[in-house]
Each structure stands twice: as structure tokens, then as C-alpha cells.
Write a protein that holds these residues in place. Sequence first.
Motif, PDB file in Angstrom:
ATOM      1  N   GLY A  22      -6.096  20.556   5.609  1.00 20.19           N
ATOM      2  CA  GLY A  22      -5.978  20.893   4.200  1.00 20.19           C
ATOM      3  C   GLY A  22      -4.756  21.720   3.865  1.00 20.19           C
ATOM      4  O   GLY A  22      -4.383  21.816   2.694  1.00 20.19           O
ATOM      5  N   ILE A  23      -4.105  22.287   4.868  1.00 24.38           N
ATOM      6  CA  ILE A  23      -2.923  23.108   4.608  1.00 24.38           C
ATOM      7  C   ILE A  23      -1.783  22.271   4.037  1.00 24.38           C
ATOM      8  O   ILE A  23      -0.851  22.790   3.439  1.00 24.38           O
ATOM      9  CB  ILE A  23      -2.467  23.830   5.905  1.00 24.38           C
ATOM     10  CG1 ILE A  23      -1.515  24.978   5.572  1.00 24.38           C
ATOM     11  CG2 ILE A  23      -1.830  22.849   6.875  1.00 24.38           C
ATOM     12  CD1 ILE A  23      -1.130  25.819   6.773  1.00 24.38           C
ATOM     13  N   LEU A  24      -1.854  20.934   4.193  1.00 25.74           N
ATOM     14  CA  LEU A  24      -0.790  20.069   3.710  1.00 25.74           C
ATOM     15  C   LEU A  24      -0.948  19.681   2.242  1.00 25.74           C
ATOM     16  O   LEU A  24      -0.084  19.015   1.683  1.00 25.74           O
ATOM     17  CB  LEU A  24      -0.732  18.787   4.561  1.00 25.74           C
ATOM     18  CG  LEU A  24      -0.277  18.980   6.008  1.00 25.74           C
ATOM     19  CD1 LEU A  24      -0.353  17.671   6.763  1.00 25.74           C
ATOM     20  CD2 LEU A  24       1.142  19.530   6.060  1.00 25.74           C
ATOM     21  N   ALA A  25      -2.043  20.069   1.602  1.00 24.15           N
ATOM     22  CA  ALA A  25      -2.256  19.696   0.204  1.00 24.15           C
ATOM     23  C   ALA A  25      -1.193  20.319  -0.713  1.00 24.15           C
ATOM     24  O   ALA A  25      -0.635  19.635  -1.575  1.00 24.15           O
ATOM     25  CB  ALA A  25      -3.655  20.107  -0.247  1.00 24.15           C
ATOM     26  N   ILE A  26      -0.931  21.605  -0.533  1.00 25.81           N
ATOM     27  CA  ILE A  26       0.073  22.285  -1.367  1.00 25.81           C
ATOM     28  C   ILE A  26       1.463  21.675  -1.165  1.00 25.81           C
ATOM     29  O   ILE A  26       2.146  21.355  -2.148  1.00 25.81           O
ATOM     30  CB  ILE A  26       0.092  23.796  -1.074  1.00 25.81           C
ATOM     31  CG1 ILE A  26      -1.168  24.475  -1.633  1.00 25.81           C
ATOM     32  CG2 ILE A  26       1.340  24.447  -1.666  1.00 25.81           C
ATOM     33  CD1 ILE A  26      -1.212  24.573  -3.140  1.00 25.81           C
ATOM     34  N   PRO A  27       1.944  21.487   0.080  1.00 29.07           N
ATOM     35  CA  PRO A  27       3.259  20.851   0.251  1.00 29.07           C
ATOM     36  C   PRO A  27       3.321  19.441  -0.337  1.00 29.07           C
ATOM     37  O   PRO A  27       4.361  19.043  -0.874  1.00 29.07           O
ATOM     38  CB  PRO A  27       3.428  20.814   1.776  1.00 29.07           C
ATOM     39  CG  PRO A  27       2.587  21.922   2.272  1.00 29.07           C
ATOM     40  CD  PRO A  27       1.408  21.965   1.366  1.00 29.07           C
ATOM     41  N   ALA A  28       2.223  18.688  -0.244  1.00 31.60           N
ATOM     42  CA  ALA A  28       2.217  17.330  -0.812  1.00 31.60           C
ATOM     43  C   ALA A  28       2.473  17.376  -2.311  1.00 31.60           C
ATOM     44  O   ALA A  28       3.193  16.531  -2.865  1.00 31.60           O
ATOM     45  CB  ALA A  28       0.882  16.654  -0.517  1.00 31.60           C
ATOM     46  N   LEU A  33       5.551  15.806  -5.248  1.00 25.24           N
ATOM     47  CA  LEU A  33       5.450  15.527  -6.676  1.00 25.24           C
ATOM     48  C   LEU A  33       6.272  16.484  -7.536  1.00 25.24           C
ATOM     49  O   LEU A  33       6.361  16.301  -8.747  1.00 25.24           O
ATOM     50  CB  LEU A  33       3.984  15.575  -7.116  1.00 25.24           C
ATOM     51  CG  LEU A  33       3.046  14.583  -6.411  1.00 25.24           C
ATOM     52  CD1 LEU A  33       1.620  14.751  -6.908  1.00 25.24           C
ATOM     53  CD2 LEU A  33       3.511  13.141  -6.639  1.00 25.24           C
ATOM     54  N   GLY A  34       6.825  17.528  -6.908  1.00 26.48           N
ATOM     55  CA  GLY A  34       7.671  18.456  -7.655  1.00 26.48           C
ATOM     56  C   GLY A  34       6.917  19.450  -8.508  1.00 26.48           C
ATOM     57  O   GLY A  34       7.501  20.061  -9.416  1.00 26.48           O
ATOM     58  N   ALA A  40      -0.007  23.469  -8.551  1.00 27.19           N
ATOM     59  CA  ALA A  40      -0.595  22.786  -7.399  1.00 27.19           C
ATOM     60  C   ALA A  40      -1.848  23.466  -6.870  1.00 27.19           C
ATOM     61  O   ALA A  40      -2.744  22.797  -6.338  1.00 27.19           O
ATOM     62  CB  ALA A  40       0.444  22.698  -6.278  1.00 27.19           C
ATOM     63  N   THR A  41      -1.942  24.786  -7.022  1.00 30.78           N
ATOM     64  CA  THR A  41      -3.039  25.534  -6.402  1.00 30.78           C
ATOM     65  C   THR A  41      -4.433  25.053  -6.800  1.00 30.78           C
ATOM     66  O   THR A  41      -5.253  24.746  -5.929  1.00 30.78           O
ATOM     67  CB  THR A  41      -2.888  27.039  -6.687  1.00 30.78           C
ATOM     68  OG1 THR A  41      -1.695  27.523  -6.054  1.00 30.78           O
ATOM     69  CG2 THR A  41      -4.080  27.812  -6.135  1.00 30.78           C
ATOM     70  N   PRO A  42      -4.771  24.952  -8.098  1.00 35.26           N
ATOM     71  CA  PRO A  42      -6.133  24.521  -8.439  1.00 35.26           C
ATOM     72  C   PRO A  42      -6.435  23.097  -7.991  1.00 35.26           C
ATOM     73  O   PRO A  42      -7.564  22.797  -7.584  1.00 35.26           O
ATOM     74  CB  PRO A  42      -6.179  24.655  -9.968  1.00 35.26           C
ATOM     75  CG  PRO A  42      -4.762  24.643 -10.404  1.00 35.26           C
ATOM     76  CD  PRO A  42      -3.995  25.281  -9.301  1.00 35.26           C
ATOM     77  N   VAL A  43      -5.441  22.216  -8.054  1.00 32.63           N
ATOM     78  CA  VAL A  43      -5.642  20.824  -7.631  1.00 32.63           C
ATOM     79  C   VAL A  43      -5.883  20.761  -6.129  1.00 32.63           C
ATOM     80  O   VAL A  43      -6.781  20.054  -5.649  1.00 32.63           O
ATOM     81  CB  VAL A  43      -4.422  19.958  -8.013  1.00 32.63           C
ATOM     82  CG1 VAL A  43      -4.633  18.515  -7.555  1.00 32.63           C
ATOM     83  CG2 VAL A  43      -4.191  20.004  -9.507  1.00 32.63           C
ATOM     84  N   ALA A  44      -5.087  21.518  -5.369  1.00 30.49           N
ATOM     85  CA  ALA A  44      -5.258  21.541  -3.915  1.00 30.49           C
ATOM     86  C   ALA A  44      -6.622  22.097  -3.538  1.00 30.49           C
ATOM     87  O   ALA A  44      -7.291  21.584  -2.637  1.00 30.49           O
ATOM     88  CB  ALA A  44      -4.142  22.370  -3.272  1.00 30.49           C
ATOM     89  N   LEU A  45      -7.043  23.146  -4.226  1.00 33.15           N
ATOM     90  CA  LEU A  45      -8.338  23.754  -3.926  1.00 33.15           C
ATOM     91  C   LEU A  45      -9.487  22.771  -4.169  1.00 33.15           C
ATOM     92  O   LEU A  45     -10.417  22.666  -3.366  1.00 33.15           O
ATOM     93  CB  LEU A  45      -8.548  25.009  -4.780  1.00 33.15           C
ATOM     94  CG  LEU A  45      -7.735  26.250  -4.378  1.00 33.15           C
ATOM     95  CD1 LEU A  45      -7.922  27.350  -5.411  1.00 33.15           C
ATOM     96  CD2 LEU A  45      -8.152  26.740  -3.003  1.00 33.15           C
TER      97      LEU A  45
END
Length: 265
Positions: A22-28, A33-34, A40-45
Motif C-alpha cells: 500500500g505504500i505505493l498508492a501515494i506515489p501512483a 497522475l500529477g 492523493a492522501t484521502p484517495v490512497a487511504l
Amino acid sequence: MLIILLGVLVGLLLGLTGAGGGILAIPALTLGLGWTLLEATPVALLAVGMAAAVGALDGLRKGLVRYKAAGLMAGAGWLASPVGLYLAKLLPAAALMVLFGAIMMFVSGRMFRQATDGCSEIDAAHGKNCRINPDTGRLVWDTKCSTTLACIGAVSGLLTGLLGVGGGFLIVPAFRRFSDVPMHGIVATSLMVVALVSLGTLAHLLYQGVSLSGEASVFIGATLAGMIAGRLIAPKVSGKRMQQGFAVVCAVVSVLMMGKVALIS
């Protein structure tokens, strides 16, 4: 298509490597996606939390989750995550990106070393604060064990609030270091903690007025699909090769994140 591809990739790695993927969600979301870290934080969570919940439910069905330990760690994580959210508002975005990149590089080096050596320092450690009673098959609950699990959960929750990561990359090695729970039970329990802490932190953000876009729903759905596929493929993949590959991916992403900060600066 790019959102779907990145979501499936994150979910696939989450299913193959356990909660650490899951650590790769934020970089993705930030690199691929820029998006900003704040976007990105709420979507990654939500993506990681829901995907981890799928894995945790599978672990519960198989009797692998240490639900009392998961509850204690998640409770401590809930208490600590608002502190992380508060600190995230105080720190500049560039500082958070650098910190995230540094953590990814640490995770990469540790995972690659463990996979290459064949056994880790965690396995070689003799002191176990949490032990399984051979007669009952349950953890022996004493002050040392409870305090250890609470600390693991609190640090995980702090990082979840601060950086939007699930914390599985911390929970798995720490739980493995301080307990004699089998690895499959550690991963299943970690998925449960990640699900609870991530979704709890997200609820706090939503209460503060943060909203999710339509693109977020697509990413989350793709992550869930990738998670299910990863769980099905995992038994057929070499654990050593998967760890090494994941470590290399983390290192590359870390360098890219650091480079992005340098370019912005």
C-alpha cells in the motif's frame, strides 16, 4: 485508462506482498497522475483501506487474523493518526515528499537485504515480547505484549495521518520481530490493522470537509480488483523474487519522488 492501470498495479502489489504494498498508492497518484499530496492522501487511504479489508476478511475466514492484537494496534493507531494529520498541515509539501521518499528508500533497502540473505535479523532475534501459548494457540497477554502492540499501532497511525500510508510496511516487520506468530498470521493481522486505521483516518478527513472525486472511485475500484488478483496469484509466486522486485520498485519510486521535489525547488 492510466488511473485504472495504476490502481490495478497498486492492488496487485498489495495482494502479493501483504499490507506493505500500500505504500505505493501515494506515489501512483502523485507521480503517475500529477496529484498533490493533499489530493492523493484521502484517495490512497480509502483505496488501501478497502483493499486491505478484502485481504483481512479472507484472513478472518481462514482463521489467520489475531483479532485482539489487531484491535489493540488499530485503537492505538486511531488515537495517533489525528496527530499525524495535524503535523501534515504544519509541514511544507516538499518536506513531506522528501520524508515519504526517505521512508520508501528505507523500506526498499530492508526488504532487499532480507530477501537476499534468505533470513532476516527479525528471524534471528531471540527476545519475543508477545508469545503464543502452545496449549491454547493464543497470545499470552501481559503488560509487555500489550505495550509493544500499542506502540506499533501508534507509530503506524502517526505515519498514516502524516503521509497517507497504510503502515503495513512497519506493522509486518515489527510484529514479526516482537512475536512468534507465524508469517501468514502476521500478514493477515497487519491487513486488518491497515484497513481499520486507514478507514478511520479517512473518516476523520471526511469530517473535516475533504471530498472524493469521480476519478478517485475509478482508482479505488481498480485497486480492489488488483488486490483480489494478487491474492489469487500470490501462492504461485516466489516470495524471495517478489520481495526483491518490490524493493527495486520502491527504490526507483523513491528516487523519482526526490527528483520531483528537486525540480520543483
